[in-house]
Write an enzyme that holds these catalytic residues in place. Structure first.
Site, PDB file in Angstrom:
ATOM      1  N   HIS A 131       1.044  -1.273   0.154  1.00 23.63           N
ATOM      2  CA  HIS A 131       0.076  -0.074   0.020  1.00 23.63           C
ATOM      3  C   HIS A 131       0.776   1.396  -0.022  1.00 23.63           C
ATOM      4  O   HIS A 131       0.607   2.143  -0.800  1.00 23.63           O
ATOM      5  CB  HIS A 131      -0.856   0.066   1.204  1.00 23.63           C
ATOM      6  CG  HIS A 131      -1.606   1.276   1.344  1.00 23.63           C
ATOM      7  ND1 HIS A 131      -2.919   1.388   1.205  1.00 23.63           N
ATOM      8  CD2 HIS A 131      -1.216   2.299   2.050  1.00 23.63           C
ATOM      9  CE1 HIS A 131      -3.458   2.669   1.273  1.00 23.63           C
ATOM     10  NE2 HIS A 131      -2.318   3.288   1.974  1.00 23.63           N
ATOM     11  N   GLU A 132       1.860   1.367   0.958  1.00 24.02           N
ATOM     12  CA  GLU A 132       2.825   2.555   0.847  1.00 24.02           C
ATOM     13  C   GLU A 132       3.629   2.623  -0.665  1.00 24.02           C
ATOM     14  O   GLU A 132       3.780   3.788  -0.755  1.00 24.02           O
ATOM     15  CB  GLU A 132       3.623   2.375   2.283  1.00 24.02           C
ATOM     16  CG  GLU A 132       2.930   2.216   3.595  1.00 24.02           C
ATOM     17  CD  GLU A 132       2.012   3.307   3.746  1.00 24.02           C
ATOM     18  OE1 GLU A 132       2.128   4.508   2.932  1.00 24.02           O
ATOM     19  OE2 GLU A 132       0.854   3.379   4.426  1.00 24.02           O
ATOM     20  N   HIS A 135       1.422   4.651  -2.835  1.00 22.42           N
ATOM     21  CA  HIS A 135       1.492   5.904  -2.682  1.00 22.42           C
ATOM     22  C   HIS A 135       2.862   6.500  -3.167  1.00 22.42           C
ATOM     23  O   HIS A 135       2.756   7.525  -3.934  1.00 22.42           O
ATOM     24  CB  HIS A 135       1.653   6.259  -1.235  1.00 22.42           C
ATOM     25  CG  HIS A 135       0.332   6.277  -0.458  1.00 22.42           C
ATOM     26  ND1 HIS A 135      -0.685   7.045  -1.236  1.00 22.42           N
ATOM     27  CD2 HIS A 135      -0.138   5.543   0.544  1.00 22.42           C
ATOM     28  CE1 HIS A 135      -2.103   6.876  -0.175  1.00 22.42           C
ATOM     29  NE2 HIS A 135      -1.408   6.059   0.697  1.00 22.42           N
ATOM     30  N   GLU A 206      -6.247   7.061  -0.934  1.00 21.89           N
ATOM     31  CA  GLU A 206      -6.253   5.739  -0.097  1.00 21.89           C
ATOM     32  C   GLU A 206      -6.714   4.560  -0.842  1.00 21.89           C
ATOM     33  O   GLU A 206      -6.228   3.642  -0.953  1.00 21.89           O
ATOM     34  CB  GLU A 206      -6.769   6.072   1.119  1.00 21.89           C
ATOM     35  CG  GLU A 206      -6.218   6.839   2.315  1.00 21.89           C
ATOM     36  CD  GLU A 206      -4.558   6.508   2.437  1.00 21.89           C
ATOM     37  OE1 GLU A 206      -4.633   5.276   2.761  1.00 21.89           O
ATOM     38  OE2 GLU A 206      -3.955   7.295   2.330  1.00 21.89           O
TER      39      GLU A 206
END
Length: 285
Positions: A131-132, A135, A206
């Site tokens: 997930h990071e 980003h 997100e």
């Protein structure tokens, strides 16, 4: 290009709030100092916002030999995402959480708390790190980090303005000072404006990072399972150190005890995120 436009708009909005506060606090003199301060903060936040945020959370970089499993996952995901391997740092807090920072993928940083490493399985950790990395790959990190730093400044100035108003520190002499009542109103409104900026950064980013992370990790349920744990543990162990203005940077809201109503939350509802990931897993099966 969208990220660059959003960065400029955020910088302009938060700079405007700082200038209004400076003018209301000290008239033309206050406006001048606010302009100089905003200029320094804009330049500084572009180049050093990641360092400011990492220092705020007392994060320490770890070498591969100190955290081999963590580095191995990050290296694998970086290859999968086709981006340079980011630096890896650990935040010394038992509240489980994670965030990414840096001005571009070449200067990316992945941060995880000590608490996160203690409660997640290897698969769940991979889901969170993916997930990071999402980003970073999607270039969200500059916008998020700059907004976090400048929103922190806005909130600090607002607190000072409220303090100065009640203790007679606002305004100057001979009509050259600011308007104390305008300063008070701005001091009350500024934190709300900063919160709205956080929301605009936004919930949609997100969701996008969840989607990207699910693809990078190879299985959406890795992240879904991790989010369930982070939500449950985070409510019992909210972050003790840090600033509410940076809450949008984390994978889940870090200050659960201070969480605003969901309408004004910087994060999408956890259950909605989990449901989306489970649907992705069902479609992939």
């Amino acid at each position: 290009m969208t990220s660059q436009i959003k960065t400029v708009l955020l910088l302009g909005l938060l700079t405007g709030i700082i200038l209004f506060l400076g003018g209301a606090l000290g008239g033309r003199v206050g406006l001048f100092f606010a302009f100089a301060f905003a200029l320094v903060m804009n330049v500084g936040s572009y180049w050093y916002s990641d360092k400011i945020v990492l220092a705020m959370y007392r994060a320490r970089e770890v070498a591969p030999q100190d955290a081999p499993a963590l580095h191995a996952i990050v290296s694998d995901l970086a290859r999968e995402a086709n981006i340079p391997k980011p630096r890896v740092v650990i935040v010394p807090q038992d509240s489980p959480n994670a965030f990414a920072t840096g001005r571009n993928p070449e200067h990316g940083v992945v941060a995880v708390t000590q608490g996160l490493l203690e409660i997640l399985s290897t698969e769940e950790l991979r889901g969170v790190l993916a997930h990071e990395m999402g980003h970073i790959k999607n270039r969200d990190i500059l916008v998020s980090t700059i907004a976090g730093v400048l929103a922190s400044v806005v909130m600090s100035l607002a607190m000072f303005a409220r303090f100065a108003f009640f203790f007679g520190g606002i305004g100057g002499r001979d009509g050259e000072g600011g308007n104390p009542f305008a300063a008070l109103i701005l001091a009350l409104v500024a934190p709300i404006a900063a919160m709205l900026v956080q929301m605009g950064i936004s919930r949609s980013r997100e969701y996008l990072a969840d989607d990207t992370g699910a693809k990078l990790s190879g299985h959406p349920l890795y992240l879904a399972s991790a989010l369930e744990k982070l939500d449950a543990y985070g409510k019992r162990r909210p972050m003790r150190l840090g600033n509410e203005a940076t809450s949008h940077m984390f994978i889940v809201h870090p200050f659960s005890g201070k969480r605003a109503m969901s309408l004004f939350s910087t994060h999408p509802p956890i259950q909605e995120r989990i449901a989306r990931l489970r649907r992705m897993a069902g479609q992939a099966a």
